[in-house]
Scaffold this active site. Structure first.
Site, PDB file in Angstrom:
ATOM      1  N   CYS A 134       0.806  -1.229   0.000  1.00 23.28           N
ATOM      2  CA  CYS A 134       0.000   0.000   0.000  1.00 23.28           C
ATOM      3  C   CYS A 134       0.834   1.272   0.000  1.00 23.28           C
ATOM      4  O   CYS A 134       0.769   2.077  -0.923  1.00 23.28           O
ATOM      5  CB  CYS A 134      -0.926   0.007   1.211  1.00 23.28           C
ATOM      6  SG  CYS A 134      -2.121  -1.344   1.227  1.00 23.28           S
TER       7      CYS A 134
ATOM      8  N   HIS B 132      -2.235   6.506   2.963  1.00 23.59           N
ATOM      9  CA  HIS B 132      -1.223   5.709   3.668  1.00 23.59           C
ATOM     10  C   HIS B 132       0.188   6.262   3.470  1.00 23.59           C
ATOM     11  O   HIS B 132       1.129   5.526   3.152  1.00 23.59           O
ATOM     12  CB  HIS B 132      -1.296   4.255   3.226  1.00 23.59           C
ATOM     13  CG  HIS B 132      -0.794   3.296   4.266  1.00 23.59           C
ATOM     14  ND1 HIS B 132      -1.108   1.964   4.274  1.00 23.59           N
ATOM     15  CD2 HIS B 132       0.003   3.486   5.353  1.00 23.59           C
ATOM     16  CE1 HIS B 132      -0.524   1.368   5.300  1.00 23.59           C
ATOM     17  NE2 HIS B 132       0.154   2.273   5.965  1.00 23.59           N
TER      18      HIS B 132
END
Length: 530
Positions: free
Chosen positions: A54, A104
């Site tokens: 991610c 993220h």
């Protein structure tokens, strides 16, 4: 710069590989709204992430550079504020830049060029998720476990649903707000980034019941015993605990069933965003881009989640609808998420990024491909993985039809055997062609590209160095009074609704936006009801 800069709506899913979408040929999954984008736009048939993880993937995408260029090795490496992003660049070009949802990005800077951020991130943004390559067998508390598979299915509610409902609502509200703002005529760039269909594999009855159990396809490649796997896949097998918790075919089918429902949930949120563009009369001047940060193995080969260079993990959807470029086009050339930065700059200005303020970009603008010009396209993509479940750099290059993977083993051990796949002849990657005499020139060429692009030994040392420092910093900052880096959303409550200081009727009229009589919206609504 174009006479009228287009708005840009960027929609990102999490852990959604291209092979499970109808736009890429899947016969079961239902995504009428993503299909709307594909029908009006360009579908890139061979898109890749630049890291199947991610945070690394997103930092790479925002910067247009491979993550190792600025030490973005895993889900707990800081994204430096000094690294220019496409949000910085678009803002400098006159765009109103806004982020709603997950990105993220680790570190105290949670904007990275975005003028507004509408909610906090879904995951922690500190160094707490730092892996430890010196303890390759250690099971990390924050890592995936097989409970996501054995406990998959239907829920009334989940944390990811809470988050993505909020993310979409705020992004839709922002689309309306910018349309009715009389004081700011800048074009908008809105990033709406969802957490679905990332595990845990849970969805509500509404989306689960879109599919029958008997129509859920099982993995094309069945379970491969751990002793028959490549070395990196074998390490992942132990790292997410498959040796400790067995699962059945029923678990696999139920998990895939829930995952398909989660994709349809994503599609419904996409529909809300597209409808907001239509209702505000902005669809005809808005570029829409749909993609994801990486894929999901989803039981193929007996593997789950991402962190692998196999197609199901490393491939992503990439679909672009541009109001001034004819739709219905499919492009077979290889591309990757680092191409987004220069593409957005050309969309916004007709120019290429300034090499001084955006140095060493690894991508190229996709506009020529979208306009049918393929001459000079490198057709080469790079991806890297240096996170959990490995003990050395895993490096991939694809050029044309061939993919080559170099994966290091543990410290002081020889590198894992290389992998070479012909993805046209062998899309399931079952026949490793490395070492074959008839392909020695291809293997030599791709291996040279890997070694030209990366110094694997130096890379290992850099990873180990940052891991040690980050674990120390996180431990130190956890003692005493903890000061989080998580983003705290801000909004002007004092001027949000009815307040004194303005005639009531005038205030209400200023916030009113007349509905657009748009036949495309009515047609889309009819299709969703069918």
């Amino acid at each position: 710069m174009p006479a009228k800069q287009p708005n840009i709506l960027f929609i990102m899913a999490d852990q959604l590989g291209s092979p499970v979408l109808p736009a890429y040929g899947h016969p079961v999954v239902k995504t009428p709204n993503i299909d709307r984008i594909a029908a009006a736009g360009t579908v890139f048939e061979n898109p890749y992430c630049n890291s199947p993880l991610c945070s690394s993937s997103r930092a790479s995408m925002l910067s247009g550079r491979l993550p190792s260029e600025f030490n973005a090795f895993d889900n707990a490496t800081e994204f430096p504020s000094s690294t220019p992003t496409f949000a910085h660049y678009l803002r400098a070009l006159g765009y109103r830049t806004c982020l709603s949802g997950k990105m993220h990005l680790v570190g105290p800077d949670q904007l990275h060029g975005f003028e507004e951020r509408l909610n906090t991130d879904f995951y922690p943004v500190d160094f707490g998720w730092t892996p430890d390559w010196e303890k390759p067998e250690e099971q990390l508390e924050f890592f995936h476990t097989m409970e996501s598979v054995t406990h998959s299915g239907v829920v009334a509610r989940s944390m990811p649903i809470d988050y993505d409902d909020e993310t979409t609502w705020r992004a839709v509200r922002h689309i309306y707000d910018v349309r009715r703002d009389p004081h700011d005529e800048r074009p908008f760039f809105i990033a709406a980034s969802l957490t679905h269909p990332h595990d845990p594999y849970l969805t509500t009855r509404e989306y689960y019941d879109l599919y029958r159990d008997d129509e859920i396809d099982m993995p094309r490649v069945p379970f491969i015993p751990v002793e028959e796997r490549d070395a990196h896949s074998a390490r992942l097998y132990y790292h997410y605990g498959m040796h400790r918790e067995s699962h059945t075919d029923e678990d696999i089918r139920r998990t895939r069933h829930a995952y398909y429902g989660m994709i349809s949930y994503v599609d419904a949120r996409v529909g809300e965003l597209l409808d907001a563009l239509e209702r505000t009369g902005q669809a005809d001047n808005t570029i829409v881009i749909f993609t994801a940060d990486h894929g999901d193995m989803l039981g193929e080969r007996g593997m789950w989640y991402k962190m692998s260079m196999y197609e199901r993990s490393a491939s992503v959807p990439f679909i672009v609808s541009h109001p001034d470029i004819a739709g219905g086009r499919r492009i077979s050339q290889n591309m990757s998420l680092v191409d987004l930065f220069p593409t957005l700059v050309e969309f916004a200005s007709g120019e290429t990024p300034d090499p001084v303020v955006a140095p060493r970009l690894d991508g190229s603008s996709l506009v020529p491909l979208m306009e049918g010009r393929t001459d000079g396209w490198p057709d080469t993509v790079y991806s890297e993985y240096m996170g959990e479940g490995t003990a050395g750099p895993c490096l991939m290059v694809r050029r044309g039809r061939y993919k080559y993977v170099h994966s290091d083993g543990e410290a002081d051990a020889p590198a894992d055997p290389p992998q070479l796949f012909d993805l046209e002849a062998d899309p399931d990657e079952l026949d490793n062609l490395a070492g074959r005499d008839e392909l020695q020139d291809v293997e030599r060429e791709l291996a040279a590209l890997v070694h030209e692009r990366w110094d694997a030994d130096n890379l290992r040392e850099r990873v180990l160095d940052t891991q040690k420092r980050r674990r120390f910093i996180y431990s130190a900052l956890s003692k005493g009074r903890f000061q989080p880096w998580d983003y705290e959303p801000r909004y002007d409550a004092a001027n949000r609704y009815i307040r004194n200081g303005e005639v009531l009727a005038e205030r209400e009229a200023r916030a009113r936006l007349e509905e657009q009589n748009n036949p495309k919206l009515a047609a889309a609504a009819g299709g969703r009801q069918a």
